[in-house]
Design a protein around this motif. Sequence first.
Motif, PDB file in Angstrom:
ATOM      1  N   VAL A 174      -1.273  -7.879   1.191  1.00  0.00           N
ATOM      2  CA  VAL A 174      -0.559  -9.501   0.983  1.00  0.00           C
ATOM      3  C   VAL A 174      -0.401 -10.469   2.443  1.00  0.00           C
ATOM      4  N   LEU A 175      -0.137  -9.767   3.033  1.00  0.00           N
ATOM      5  CA  LEU A 175       0.443 -10.232   4.705  1.00  0.00           C
ATOM      6  C   LEU A 175      -0.769 -10.189   5.298  1.00  0.00           C
ATOM      7  N   SER A 176      -1.698  -9.663   5.415  1.00  0.00           N
ATOM      8  CA  SER A 176      -3.048  -9.843   6.249  1.00  0.00           C
ATOM      9  C   SER A 176      -4.322 -10.776   6.091  1.00  0.00           C
ATOM     10  N   ARG A 177      -3.567 -10.442   4.440  1.00  0.00           N
ATOM     11  CA  ARG A 177      -4.460 -12.106   3.850  1.00  0.00           C
ATOM     12  C   ARG A 177      -3.818 -13.540   3.745  1.00  0.00           C
ATOM     13  N   GLY A 178      -3.131 -13.307   5.132  1.00  0.00           N
ATOM     14  CA  GLY A 178      -2.013 -14.468   4.594  1.00  0.00           C
ATOM     15  C   GLY A 178      -1.353 -15.248   3.220  1.00  0.00           C
ATOM     16  N   PHE A 179      -1.391 -14.457   2.627  1.00  0.00           N
ATOM     17  CA  PHE A 179      -0.179 -14.807   1.515  1.00  0.00           C
ATOM     18  C   PHE A 179       1.272 -14.412   1.460  1.00  0.00           C
ATOM     19  N   ARG A 180       2.110 -14.360   1.660  1.00  0.00           N
ATOM     20  CA  ARG A 180       3.646 -14.994   1.636  1.00  0.00           C
ATOM     21  C   ARG A 180       4.735 -14.347   0.284  1.00  0.00           C
ATOM     22  N   THR A 181       3.531 -14.138  -1.368  1.00  0.00           N
ATOM     23  CA  THR A 181       3.995 -13.649  -2.254  1.00  0.00           C
ATOM     24  C   THR A 181       2.808 -12.784  -3.133  1.00  0.00           C
ATOM     25  N   PRO A 182       3.130 -12.126  -3.314  1.00  0.00           N
ATOM     26  CA  PRO A 182       4.664 -11.714  -4.320  1.00  0.00           C
ATOM     27  C   PRO A 182       5.800 -11.046  -3.203  1.00  0.00           C
ATOM     28  N   LYS A 183       7.315 -12.010  -3.356  1.00  0.00           N
ATOM     29  CA  LYS A 183       7.856 -11.773  -2.541  1.00  0.00           C
ATOM     30  C   LYS A 183       8.916  -9.769  -2.779  1.00  0.00           C
ATOM     31  N   ALA A 184       8.708  -9.292  -4.193  1.00  0.00           N
ATOM     32  CA  ALA A 184       9.165  -8.311  -4.015  1.00  0.00           C
ATOM     33  C   ALA A 184       8.363  -7.218  -3.454  1.00  0.00           C
ATOM     34  N   LEU A 185       6.769  -7.366  -3.529  1.00  0.00           N
ATOM     35  CA  LEU A 185       5.853  -6.431  -2.673  1.00  0.00           C
ATOM     36  C   LEU A 185       5.931  -6.631  -0.582  1.00  0.00           C
ATOM     37  N   VAL A 186       5.934  -7.801  -0.690  1.00  0.00           N
ATOM     38  CA  VAL A 186       5.953  -8.642   0.622  1.00  0.00           C
ATOM     39  C   VAL A 186       7.694  -7.738   1.651  1.00  0.00           C
ATOM     40  N   GLU A 187       8.443  -8.111   0.906  1.00  0.00           N
ATOM     41  CA  GLU A 187       9.975  -7.355   1.412  1.00  0.00           C
ATOM     42  C   GLU A 187      10.054  -5.960   1.467  1.00  0.00           C
ATOM     43  N   ALA A 188       9.012  -5.161   0.905  1.00  0.00           N
ATOM     44  CA  ALA A 188       8.959  -4.138   0.694  1.00  0.00           C
ATOM     45  C   ALA A 188       8.553  -3.571   2.399  1.00  0.00           C
ATOM     46  N   TYR A 189       8.019  -4.393   2.474  1.00  0.00           N
ATOM     47  CA  TYR A 189       6.845  -4.227   3.306  1.00  0.00           C
ATOM     48  C   TYR A 189       7.567  -3.833   5.252  1.00  0.00           C
ATOM     49  N   ARG A 190       8.644  -5.870   4.866  1.00  0.00           N
ATOM     50  CA  ARG A 190       9.726  -5.395   5.739  1.00  0.00           C
ATOM     51  C   ARG A 190      10.740  -4.301   5.725  1.00  0.00           C
ATOM     52  N   ARG A 191      11.201  -4.122   4.189  1.00  0.00           N
ATOM     53  CA  ARG A 191      12.246  -3.753   5.458  1.00  0.00           C
ATOM     54  C   ARG A 191      12.189  -2.240   4.041  1.00  0.00           C
ATOM     55  N   PRO A 192      11.807  -1.400   4.205  1.00  0.00           N
ATOM     56  CA  PRO A 192      11.626   0.193   2.885  1.00  0.00           C
ATOM     57  C   PRO A 192      12.830   0.276   1.885  1.00  0.00           C
ATOM     58  N   SER A 193      13.500   0.652   1.279  1.00  0.00           N
ATOM     59  CA  SER A 193      14.464   1.027   0.720  1.00  0.00           C
ATOM     60  C   SER A 193      14.104   2.824   0.602  1.00  0.00           C
ATOM     61  N   VAL A 194      14.458   3.217   0.560  1.00  0.00           N
ATOM     62  CA  VAL A 194      14.219   4.504   1.215  1.00  0.00           C
ATOM     63  C   VAL A 194      15.322   6.001  -0.183  1.00  0.00           C
ATOM     64  N   PRO A 195      15.072   6.904  -0.355  1.00  0.00           N
ATOM     65  CA  PRO A 195      16.393   7.223  -1.305  1.00  0.00           C
ATOM     66  C   PRO A 195      16.299   8.630  -0.530  1.00  0.00           C
ATOM     67  N   TYR A 196      17.787   8.139   0.226  1.00  0.00           N
ATOM     68  CA  TYR A 196      18.209   9.330   1.567  1.00  0.00           C
ATOM     69  C   TYR A 196      19.181  10.277   0.696  1.00  0.00           C
ATOM     70  N   GLU A 197      19.616  10.320  -0.284  1.00  0.00           N
ATOM     71  CA  GLU A 197      20.491  10.988  -1.063  1.00  0.00           C
ATOM     72  C   GLU A 197      20.100  12.070  -1.981  1.00  0.00           C
ATOM     73  N   ALA A 198      18.883  11.317  -2.019  1.00  0.00           N
ATOM     74  CA  ALA A 198      17.463  12.695  -3.397  1.00  0.00           C
ATOM     75  C   ALA A 198      17.148  13.596  -2.036  1.00  0.00           C
ATOM     76  N   GLY A 199      16.832  13.628  -0.696  1.00  0.00           N
ATOM     77  CA  GLY A 199      16.609  15.144   0.637  1.00  0.00           C
ATOM     78  C   GLY A 199      17.611  16.045  -0.025  1.00  0.00           C
ATOM     79  N   PRO A 200      18.771  15.769   0.580  1.00  0.00           N
ATOM     80  CA  PRO A 200      20.168  16.999   0.154  1.00  0.00           C
ATOM     81  C   PRO A 200      19.979  17.493  -1.110  1.00  0.00           C
ATOM     82  N   ALA A 201      19.743  16.700  -2.486  1.00  0.00           N
ATOM     83  CA  ALA A 201      19.969  17.436  -3.607  1.00  0.00           C
ATOM     84  C   ALA A 201      18.962  17.913  -3.925  1.00  0.00           C
TER      85      ALA A 201
END
Length: 312
Positions: A174-201
Amino acid sequence: MSIAEAGEFGLIARVVARLETGPTTLLGPGDDSAIVAAPDGRIVASTDVLVEGRHFRRDWSGATDVGHRAAAANLADIAAMGAKPTALLVALCAPPDMDITWAEDLASGLSAEASLVGASVVGGDMSSSPTLTIAVTALGDLGGQAPVVRSGAQPGDVIALAGRLGYAAAGYTVLSRGFRTPKALVEAYRRPSVPYEAGPAAARAGATSMIDISDGLLQDIGHIAKASIVGLDIHSGAFEVPDQMRDAAQALGVDPMQWLLGGGDDHALAATFPAQTPLPDGWRPIGRVHEGTGVTVDQKPWSGPLGWDHFR
């Protein structure tokens, strides 16, 4: 104020002021070395580097986002070994004319992401460079568990996933094509949401192998296939394409499965478990391990992109 105007030690003072101290830090920034508690007696270590123009762009991501992303890339590797992250060491190479607030915000992002798992930034280094570069080393503790490596997958094991896939790759497109939405996708690229606790589990549940999905699911689990000398088959039906991703893919003329199977930077975790082992919370089955070699999708070779390669 630029970094050059603040000077090296002025920059260090401003950055250190942004850092929080986690419970495993016995001695933080300010000495020749830091001291980090290692109750297990074994230290898990991983390092990664982000280069402006190759891994991030300042016109796409703020400094705080880059800090979160740089920390997450390394903390996820620690979690993928079944360990709990304890500390980060960060080296920053920056242009002298860069505004010092960018480095301060970077430090805030690094510290905030580390604090999600009780870790902290304990030291590092700084240098002048024409290319903005951030190198991060993460340390972790196994907590008495055996490490979960890539070479333990066995035929008959279930392949499982924790976390999301395709969001960051879709955001990048999305960003490489010059757009800034959908916000959920752009924000996911900017800042990942990592399941840290899933590793030790996963380690506690008896996972036979595990890996952080940083470069793309098919490419990364290919490392498990090679190390374990087995074949892995992914079931495409195990993936549901979210509405926003489907709409973006249609608008951009992209097959969303390319994002899900070949996109990186979400830092989900993939692992294999014995067939009779109940999967821990947050894990879902996506395929099977079999005798053979390589990775297939629905028992057929995948013709789309496999994932990211820095030199390709």
